[in-house]
Each structure stands twice: as structure tokens, then as C-alpha cells.
Design a protein around this motif. Structure first.
Motif, PDB file in Angstrom:
ATOM      1  N   LEU A 170       9.583 -13.156  -2.213  1.00  0.00           N
ATOM      2  CA  LEU A 170      10.233 -11.854  -2.150  1.00  0.00           C
ATOM      3  C   LEU A 170       9.214 -10.790  -2.495  1.00  0.00           C
ATOM      4  O   LEU A 170       8.412 -10.955  -3.405  1.00  0.00           O
ATOM      5  CB  LEU A 170      11.387 -11.792  -3.155  1.00  0.00           C
ATOM      6  N   LEU A 171       9.251  -9.707  -1.774  1.00  0.00           N
ATOM      7  CA  LEU A 171       8.455  -8.530  -2.092  1.00  0.00           C
ATOM      8  C   LEU A 171       9.418  -7.361  -2.122  1.00  0.00           C
ATOM      9  O   LEU A 171      10.057  -7.049  -1.120  1.00  0.00           O
ATOM     10  CB  LEU A 171       7.375  -8.311  -1.028  1.00  0.00           C
ATOM     11  N   LEU A 172       9.566  -6.735  -3.297  1.00  0.00           N
ATOM     12  CA  LEU A 172      10.489  -5.625  -3.489  1.00  0.00           C
ATOM     13  C   LEU A 172       9.676  -4.407  -3.903  1.00  0.00           C
ATOM     14  O   LEU A 172       8.982  -4.431  -4.913  1.00  0.00           O
ATOM     15  CB  LEU A 172      11.522  -5.979  -4.562  1.00  0.00           C
ATOM     16  N   ILE A 173       9.771  -3.346  -3.126  1.00  0.00           N
ATOM     17  CA  ILE A 173       8.989  -2.135  -3.334  1.00  0.00           C
ATOM     18  C   ILE A 173       9.911  -0.993  -3.738  1.00  0.00           C
ATOM     19  O   ILE A 173      10.928  -0.759  -3.090  1.00  0.00           O
ATOM     20  CB  ILE A 173       8.224  -1.739  -2.042  1.00  0.00           C
ATOM     21  N   ARG A 219      -4.269  -6.834  -2.933  1.00  0.00           N
ATOM     22  CA  ARG A 219      -3.529  -5.560  -2.886  1.00  0.00           C
ATOM     23  C   ARG A 219      -2.612  -5.392  -4.089  1.00  0.00           C
ATOM     24  O   ARG A 219      -2.433  -4.291  -4.592  1.00  0.00           O
ATOM     25  CB  ARG A 219      -2.764  -5.444  -1.579  1.00  0.00           C
ATOM     26  N   LEU A 220      -2.024  -6.498  -4.561  1.00  0.00           N
ATOM     27  CA  LEU A 220      -1.217  -6.431  -5.773  1.00  0.00           C
ATOM     28  C   LEU A 220      -2.085  -6.069  -6.980  1.00  0.00           C
ATOM     29  O   LEU A 220      -1.682  -5.277  -7.837  1.00  0.00           O
ATOM     30  CB  LEU A 220      -0.494  -7.753  -6.023  1.00  0.00           C
ATOM     31  N   ILE A 221      -3.281  -6.625  -7.055  1.00  0.00           N
ATOM     32  CA  ILE A 221      -4.219  -6.306  -8.132  1.00  0.00           C
ATOM     33  C   ILE A 221      -4.564  -4.825  -8.097  1.00  0.00           C
ATOM     34  O   ILE A 221      -4.537  -4.144  -9.131  1.00  0.00           O
ATOM     35  CB  ILE A 221      -5.484  -7.180  -8.035  1.00  0.00           C
ATOM     36  N   ALA A 222      -4.871  -4.308  -6.928  1.00  0.00           N
ATOM     37  CA  ALA A 222      -5.199  -2.886  -6.797  1.00  0.00           C
ATOM     38  C   ALA A 222      -4.014  -2.008  -7.200  1.00  0.00           C
ATOM     39  O   ALA A 222      -4.176  -1.017  -7.918  1.00  0.00           O
ATOM     40  CB  ALA A 222      -5.637  -2.579  -5.368  1.00  0.00           C
ATOM     41  N   ALA A 223      -2.824  -2.389  -6.780  1.00  0.00           N
ATOM     42  CA  ALA A 223      -1.624  -1.604  -7.100  1.00  0.00           C
ATOM     43  C   ALA A 223      -1.324  -1.632  -8.595  1.00  0.00           C
ATOM     44  O   ALA A 223      -0.871  -0.633  -9.162  1.00  0.00           O
ATOM     45  CB  ALA A 223      -0.426  -2.131  -6.308  1.00  0.00           C
ATOM     46  N   ALA A 224      -1.590  -2.761  -9.250  1.00  0.00           N
ATOM     47  CA  ALA A 224      -1.278  -2.916 -10.674  1.00  0.00           C
ATOM     48  C   ALA A 224      -2.086  -1.964 -11.551  1.00  0.00           C
ATOM     49  O   ALA A 224      -1.718  -1.715 -12.694  1.00  0.00           O
ATOM     50  CB  ALA A 224      -1.519  -4.357 -11.111  1.00  0.00           C
ATOM     51  N   GLY A 281      -3.292  -5.414 -15.100  1.00  0.00           N
ATOM     52  CA  GLY A 281      -2.148  -4.710 -15.679  1.00  0.00           C
ATOM     53  C   GLY A 281      -0.796  -5.175 -15.190  1.00  0.00           C
ATOM     54  O   GLY A 281       0.232  -4.637 -15.582  1.00  0.00           O
ATOM     55  N   ALA A 282      -0.769  -6.171 -14.316  1.00  0.00           N
ATOM     56  CA  ALA A 282       0.507  -6.680 -13.812  1.00  0.00           C
ATOM     57  C   ALA A 282       1.222  -7.487 -14.891  1.00  0.00           C
ATOM     58  O   ALA A 282       0.588  -8.128 -15.729  1.00  0.00           O
ATOM     59  CB  ALA A 282       0.299  -7.561 -12.583  1.00  0.00           C
ATOM     60  N   LYS A 283       2.539  -7.436 -14.858  1.00  0.00           N
ATOM     61  CA  LYS A 283       3.371  -8.280 -15.719  1.00  0.00           C
ATOM     62  C   LYS A 283       3.571  -9.586 -14.961  1.00  0.00           C
ATOM     63  O   LYS A 283       4.081  -9.577 -13.832  1.00  0.00           O
ATOM     64  CB  LYS A 283       4.711  -7.606 -15.989  1.00  0.00           C
ATOM     65  N   VAL A 284       3.148 -10.687 -15.551  1.00  0.00           N
ATOM     66  CA  VAL A 284       3.245 -11.987 -14.893  1.00  0.00           C
ATOM     67  C   VAL A 284       4.254 -12.847 -15.646  1.00  0.00           C
ATOM     68  O   VAL A 284       4.145 -13.029 -16.857  1.00  0.00           O
ATOM     69  CB  VAL A 284       1.867 -12.686 -14.842  1.00  0.00           C
ATOM     70  N   LEU A 285       5.225 -13.345 -14.915  1.00  0.00           N
ATOM     71  CA  LEU A 285       6.243 -14.230 -15.469  1.00  0.00           C
ATOM     72  C   LEU A 285       6.133 -15.582 -14.775  1.00  0.00           C
ATOM     73  O   LEU A 285       6.103 -15.639 -13.539  1.00  0.00           O
ATOM     74  CB  LEU A 285       7.643 -13.647 -15.261  1.00  0.00           C
ATOM     75  N   ASP A 303       0.814  -1.218   0.000  1.00  0.00           N
ATOM     76  CA  ASP A 303       0.000   0.000   0.000  1.00  0.00           C
ATOM     77  C   ASP A 303       0.848   1.269   0.000  1.00  0.00           C
ATOM     78  O   ASP A 303       0.366   2.331  -0.380  1.00  0.00           O
ATOM     79  CB  ASP A 303      -0.938   0.007   1.207  1.00  0.00           C
ATOM     80  N   GLN A 304       2.094   1.174   0.406  1.00  0.00           N
ATOM     81  CA  GLN A 304       2.977   2.339   0.465  1.00  0.00           C
ATOM     82  C   GLN A 304       3.814   2.518  -0.798  1.00  0.00           C
ATOM     83  O   GLN A 304       4.503   3.517  -0.951  1.00  0.00           O
ATOM     84  CB  GLN A 304       3.906   2.222   1.675  1.00  0.00           C
ATOM     85  N   ALA A 305       3.747   1.575  -1.715  1.00  0.00           N
ATOM     86  CA  ALA A 305       4.542   1.647  -2.942  1.00  0.00           C
ATOM     87  C   ALA A 305       4.157   2.878  -3.756  1.00  0.00           C
ATOM     88  O   ALA A 305       2.986   3.200  -3.893  1.00  0.00           O
ATOM     89  CB  ALA A 305       4.345   0.390  -3.773  1.00  0.00           C
ATOM     90  N   GLU A 306       5.186   3.540  -4.288  1.00  0.00           N
ATOM     91  CA  GLU A 306       4.957   4.735  -5.103  1.00  0.00           C
ATOM     92  C   GLU A 306       5.441   4.564  -6.535  1.00  0.00           C
ATOM     93  O   GLU A 306       5.020   5.305  -7.424  1.00  0.00           O
ATOM     94  CB  GLU A 306       5.654   5.938  -4.472  1.00  0.00           C
ATOM     95  N   HIS A 307       6.365   3.626  -6.782  1.00  0.00           N
ATOM     96  CA  HIS A 307       6.976   3.526  -8.103  1.00  0.00           C
ATOM     97  C   HIS A 307       6.870   2.145  -8.737  1.00  0.00           C
ATOM     98  O   HIS A 307       6.660   2.051  -9.945  1.00  0.00           O
ATOM     99  CB  HIS A 307       8.446   3.946  -8.043  1.00  0.00           C
ATOM    100  N   SER A 308       7.052   1.094  -7.965  1.00  0.00           N
ATOM    101  CA  SER A 308       7.023  -0.251  -8.555  1.00  0.00           C
ATOM    102  C   SER A 308       6.933  -1.315  -7.466  1.00  0.00           C
ATOM    103  O   SER A 308       7.281  -1.063  -6.308  1.00  0.00           O
ATOM    104  CB  SER A 308       8.275  -0.502  -9.393  1.00  0.00           C
ATOM    105  N   ILE A 309       6.470  -2.488  -7.891  1.00  0.00           N
ATOM    106  CA  ILE A 309       6.396  -3.647  -6.998  1.00  0.00           C
ATOM    107  C   ILE A 309       6.843  -4.868  -7.787  1.00  0.00           C
ATOM    108  O   ILE A 309       6.398  -5.083  -8.912  1.00  0.00           O
ATOM    109  CB  ILE A 309       4.964  -3.888  -6.476  1.00  0.00           C
TER     110      ILE A 309
END
Length: 86
Positions: free
Chosen positions: A69-72, A25-30, A56-60, A3-9
Motif C-alpha cells: 500500500l502507498l498512501l499519500i 524516493r521514500l528516503i528523499a521524502a523522509a 527520518g522515516a518512522k519504521v514499524l 514525488d508529489q506528496a506534500e504532507h505525509s506518506i
């Protein structure tokens, strides 16, 4: 952190359940940020991965992916959470 991400996840995981709060939350952020999810290609993950892609998420897909891992905001002010293997 999501929820605090501003640029990327970027998130890696083994299991994704559609109704999981993290997935929601990932769906909302995407919808407003670049979100990349790297996940195991298990059939049980496909519904959640489809929702992420639709948002809109890129899924690999990575066979055997088990890391968590969660990288913000990696390029600006990175925060990370890494879960060790059991």
C-alpha cells in the motif's frame, strides 16, 4: 505519487531493496515529510529499513506483513495505490 506528496506518506510492503527506486524516493521524502513504512521484519529488508530510519522515516516492523500500500497525504487530499495479493 511519492514525488508529489506534500504532507505525509505511508507505505506497507513485503520486500525492500536498498537500491530500489521506490526506497530511494521514500528516503528523499523522509527528509522533509512524515514518512511511515510498515514492513516485514526479514533480514534482507534491514539495510533499507536502516537507511529509511536514518533519513527520518518512522519504521514499524510487522511479522508476516505482505500487503502493498502507498498512501499519500491521507489527511489532506489522499491518493492511494493498493496492490492485490497474487
Amino acid at each position: 505519487l511519492i514525488d508529489q506528496a506534500e504532507h505525509s506518506i505511508t507505505a506497507t510492503t513485503w520486500l525492500l531493496e536498498e537500491d530500489c527506486l521506490v526506497v530511494q524516493r521514500l528516503i528523499a521524502a523522509a527528509k522533509s515529510l512524515p514518512v511511515t513504512v510498515i514492513a516485514h521484519a526479514a533480514p534482507s529488508n534491514l539495510p533499507a529499513l536502516a537507511q529509511l530510519t536514518s533519513a527520518g522515516a518512522k519504521v514499524l516492523l510487522c511479522p508476516g506483513m505482505h500487503a502493498k500500500l502507498l498512501l499519500i497525504d491521507e489527511a489532506q487530499a489522499p491518493s492511494a495505490v493498493l496492490a492485490p495479493a497474487p
